[in-house]
Enzyme design. Structure first.
Site, PDB file in Angstrom:
ATOM      1  N   GLY B  10     -70.281 -64.143 -83.559  1.00 57.35           N
ATOM      2  CA  GLY B  10     -70.014 -65.574 -83.674  1.00 57.35           C
ATOM      3  C   GLY B  10     -69.068 -65.853 -84.815  1.00 57.35           C
ATOM      4  O   GLY B  10     -69.162 -65.231 -85.875  1.00 57.35           O
ATOM      5  N   VAL B 137     -72.846 -67.125 -90.273  1.00 59.13           N
ATOM      6  CA  VAL B 137     -73.476 -68.374 -90.717  1.00 59.13           C
ATOM      7  C   VAL B 137     -74.974 -68.190 -90.917  1.00 59.13           C
ATOM      8  O   VAL B 137     -75.611 -68.974 -91.619  1.00 59.13           O
ATOM      9  CB  VAL B 137     -73.239 -69.558 -89.733  1.00 59.13           C
ATOM     10  CG1 VAL B 137     -71.769 -69.921 -89.671  1.00 59.13           C
ATOM     11  CG2 VAL B 137     -73.802 -69.270 -88.351  1.00 59.13           C
ATOM     12  N   ASP B 138     -75.538 -67.147 -90.305  1.00 64.08           N
ATOM     13  CA  ASP B 138     -76.994 -66.949 -90.393  1.00 64.08           C
ATOM     14  C   ASP B 138     -77.434 -66.448 -91.772  1.00 64.08           C
ATOM     15  O   ASP B 138     -78.599 -66.545 -92.119  1.00 64.08           O
ATOM     16  CB  ASP B 138     -77.454 -65.950 -89.331  1.00 64.08           C
ATOM     17  CG  ASP B 138     -77.177 -66.422 -87.914  1.00 64.08           C
ATOM     18  OD1 ASP B 138     -76.971 -67.633 -87.717  1.00 64.08           O
ATOM     19  OD2 ASP B 138     -77.145 -65.572 -87.002  1.00 64.08           O
TER      20      ASP B 138
END
Lengths: 412, 412
Positions: B10, B137-138
Site C-alpha cells: 500500500g 501507514v500501519d
C-alpha cells in the site's frame, strides 16, 4: 439595542467565520449596537433563553474553527397561527434581552424562519429587524450565486478525490480496481460535481460522477466502468448520497427521524458492491461523512472570505433597517473571479432548492461540463495557513457561562 | 553501475518523498552511480523489465505528490528453491541494465524480499547490494522507531477526528448522537491510537478508541457510550478496521482475494449500527479509506523529512556496500524530538508485525495513555505548504516512456 446571532441546520467549516464577521462588524458600532449576543443551538436557544454574551469571544480564533461554536439545531419554526404561544415566548425573550436585531445563519429553512419572525414582529409592532446569513455545504440556496460552506467542502472533496486517485492508480498491477467516494449534498449534486475538478485530463480521477439530478442508469454506468478499467486498469467514481433510480426514489438511506428527516447514506457502498458483483473488480469505497463539512484544515480562502463578508454585510443591513433580507453573494465575473454581497428578500427564496442546472452536466450525464467547471473553479481557490498546536489545528471552544435567565423556564 | 528503485504494498502520502530522496542522493554521486532507474509496479516491473530512467524526473514536485508515482504491487517473492526460474529472470534483467544496487521500499514483506534477493545474489556471486527503505501507514515494522507514512496518516486522522468532533458537538440539541470513524491499520492499532491526540480534554472527541489489540467488549463499550452521551449529548468513537472480538476473529471483513489477503472494512458501520440499535442514538459513521493514506495536502513535516531521510540514507548504505540492511529511524529524544537514521538487518525484521504495546494503552482498554501520546505526538508535528493550482494540490505524474527492453518478454 442588542443584536442576537443564531444558526440552524448542518454546520460547515466556515460557519464560525460568518459568526466572527457578524461579531466583528457589530463591535464596530458601539454607539448603535449594545451587546452582541448569540443563542445556543439556534432558535431553540432563543426559546430556552440560552444566550451567550460574545464580548469575550476571540473572533480571530473563532474564524479558524470548523463546526458551530454556538451550536446549531434542526427545528422548523411553525407559522404563528399554529403555535402563538411559541411566538409569545420568543418575543418575551427578545424583549427581556433588549434584542432589536436577529441575524440568523442557515439554509433554505432558515430563510423561512427569517420571514416568519419578521412578519410576527411587524404584527406586534415589535421593533425588530431580521436578517439572514446564508450557509450550506449543499449550495442549494436560491438567490445567492453560491453559499458559504460549499467552496470549502468542494475543495476538500476535489482534493480528496485527486489524492485517492493517485493511490488507486499506483496499485493497478494485475487486476481491475474501482474506488468509490460517497459525498453529501442531499437532493443536489453540487458537491459531487465539484470532485470533477480533480481530473486535469479524462484519464485522471474521477472518471465518473453520479449525480442526483440524473436518474441512475445501471447498464450505462457499468459499461463505462468497464471501459475505463480496460483502458487504465482502475476507475474512480464519485457517488452523490442522494443518487436516485429511474423511479425517482433515493437508492439508499440510513434512517428517518421522527420528523421525517431522511438521513441519506449507503449509496457509495451499494455502487462499489454492484461493480464488484457484476464486473468482478476489487472495490474500495470512502464515506467522508462529517469530515467533508468540517475540514477546517483545508478550507477555500475564497469561501472563508465570503463567509466573513456575508456576516459583516448582514450587520450592515440590520443597521440600515433592511428587515427580512438575507445577505447573498453575487458573481460579477468568472475569471478573474470577482463578487460582492447584496441583500435579497428572504421569504422569496425560503424553502426553495437549487439543483445543479442541466447545462452544467456533461452530455452523458456522468460528469461536469466546462460551464460547470467554470462556475465551481473559483469557489475552491486559495489556501489559508491554519494555526496549529502539536501538529493539529488549534480550535476555539466557547467556555463561558450562559447569561443569567430573566424569565421563567420555557415549557414547550 | 546503475541503481534501481522499486516499491511494494500500500502506498502512502510520502512514499514519493522517499523516492525523491533516493533519486536526489544518487544524483549526487555521478562518478559511482550511472543511471537511477525505477521499476514500474515494484518487483513485478523488474520481472517484466518495465523500467524507467528517472533522469528527467522533477524530484521537488515528486516529493509533494501522494501515492506511488512509479506504481506498487502486492507480490511476495517466493524462496529461490521454489521458483529458481523467477530468480534467473530477475538477475537477467539486473544484468541487462547493469544494475548493481536495488533499493526496495516497502513494509514487512518487502524486508523479506530484500533478504531473499540479497542471498540469491551472493549465491550467484552477482555484484549486487540490496537495501530497504521502510514505509507503511500501519507503523508495524519492527526495528524502526516509526515508519514513514504513519506520521502523515496519523496527523490526517487526528485532525479529522478533532474537526468532526466539532461538527457533532454543534448539533447536540435534543437527542443523543454518536459519530464513528473507521481507520486503517490492519492488525495493529497505531493509526486508531493516533486519533486520541485530537482530544485536548476528556470531553473532546474521540471519547473512545477501539483497538485491535484489545478484544471488543460490547457491554463495557455500550456502557461507556451511554455515560458519555448522558454527560455531553454525543459521543465520538474511533474504530480500528481490524477490531477483534473475544474469540480473536476480526469483527468485519470486506473480501478475501485469491492469495488469501483479507480486505478489512465495515467495523465502523457495524459499531455505529450497534449503538443505534441498542441505545437508540442517532448515528453517523465515516470511512476515510484511501483518503487517510493519500492526504498529501496535510502531511506531517516530520514524517516528510523522515521519508526523504530514509531514502537518502539507503543510497549511502548502498554506496558503502551495506548489503541486506534497511534504513531505520531511531528516536534520540521525545521532547524536543530528535531522531536519526541507522541501518538494521532486513532479514532480521522481515515479516514481523509490531503491535501497539500494552503499556501505551489506557487502563480501560479504550484509549491511549500518556506514554502512548508522548510516542505519537512528535510524529504528527509540522505543516508544509503544498503547491496548488486552481485551489487543488499540484501533483506530479510520470509521463515518460519505459526504457526499451533488452530481453524477450517474461512468461510467469
Amino acid at each position: 439595542m442588542n443584536l442576537l446571532y443564531a444558526q440552524s441546520g448542518g454546520v460547515t467549516a466556515v460557519i464560525n467565520a460568518s459568526a466572527a464577521g457578524v461579531i466583528d462588524a457589530a463591535r464596530e458600532h458601539p454607539g448603535r449596537i449594545g451587546k452582541v449576543l448569540a443563542a445556543r443551538h439556534g432558535i431553540l436557544g432563543l426559546l430556552a433563553e440560552d444566550i451567550y454574551d460574545t464580548a469575550a469571544v476571540d473572533t480571530v480564533a473563532l474564524a479558524h474553527t470548523p463546526g458551530g461554536a454556538f451550536g446549531s439545531c434542526r427545528f422548523d419554526l411553525p407559522p404563528e397561527d399554529e403555535q402563538p404561544a411559541l411566538y409569545d415566548r420568543l418575543f418575551a425573550v427578545l424583549a427581556a434581552h433588549d434584542i432589536g436585531a436577529v441575524l440568523y445563519n442557515g439554509g433554505n429553512g432558515s430563510m423561512d424562519l427569517i420571514g416568519r419572525l419578521s412578519g410576527a414582529a411587524r404584527r406586534r409592532s415589535f421593533p425588530l429587524v431580521c436578517v439572514g446569513v446564508p450557509k450550506t455545504v449543499d449550495n442549494d440556496i436560491e438567490g445567492s450565486d453560491c453559499c458559504p460552506g460549499y467552496g470549502s467542502a468542494a475543495k476538500y472533496l476535489a482534493t480528496s478525490m485527486r489524492e485517492a486517485g493517485r493511490d488507486v492508480a499506483s496499485m493497478t498491477g494485475r487486476k481491475g480496481r474501482v474506488f468509490v467516494m460517497e459525498v453529501m449534498g442531499r437532493n443536489v449534486g453540487w458537491l459531487a460535481a465539484a470532485t470533477a475538478l480533480a481530473a486535469r485530463t479524462p484519464d485522471e480521477a474521477p472518471h465518473i460522477v453520479l449525480l442526483p439530478e440524473v436518474a441512475f442508469d445501471e447498464v450505462a454506468f457499468l459499461a463505462r466502468v468497464q471501459a475505463v478499467v480496460e483502458r487504465l486498469g482502475y476507475c474512480a467514481v464519485t457517488v452523490a448520497e442522494g443518487l436516485r433510480g429511474a423511479d425517482g426514489g433515493v437508492l439508499m438511506k440510513q434512517d428517518r427521524d421522527a420528523k421525517g428527516y431522511v438521513q441519506l447514506g449507503g449509496a457509495g457502498e451499494a455502487i462499489a458492491h454492484l461493480v464488484h458483483e457484476r464486473l468482478g473488480y476489487k472495490q474500495h469505497f470512502s464515506v467522508p461523512d462529517y469530515l467533508q463539512r468540517a475540514a477546517g484544515h483545508w478550507i477555500s480562502a475564497t469561501d472563508h472570505a465570503q463567509a466573513v463578508a456575508v456576516g459583516r454585510a448582514a450587520v450592515g443591513y440590520a443597521l440600515e433597517g433592511q428587515d427580512g433580507v438575507t445577505a447573498a453573494i453575487r458573481r460579477v465575473a468568472d475569471a478573474p473571479y470577482t463578487w460582492d454581497v447584496v441583500p435579497v428578500d428572504a421569504a422569496g427564496i425560503a424553502n426553495l432548492e437549487r439543483k445543479l442546472p442541466a447545462d452544467f452536466i456533461a452530455a452523458d450525464g456522468m460528469g461536469l461540463n466546462e460551464a460547470g467547471r467554470r462556475y465551481i473553479r473559483p469557489l475552491i481557490c486559495g489556501e489559508l495557513s491554519i494555526p496549529c498546536v502539536d501538529g493539529l489545528p488549534a480550535h476555539y471552544v466557547i467556555d463561558q457561562p450562559l447569561l443569567p435567565r430573566q424569565l421563567p423556564p420555557y415549557a414547550a
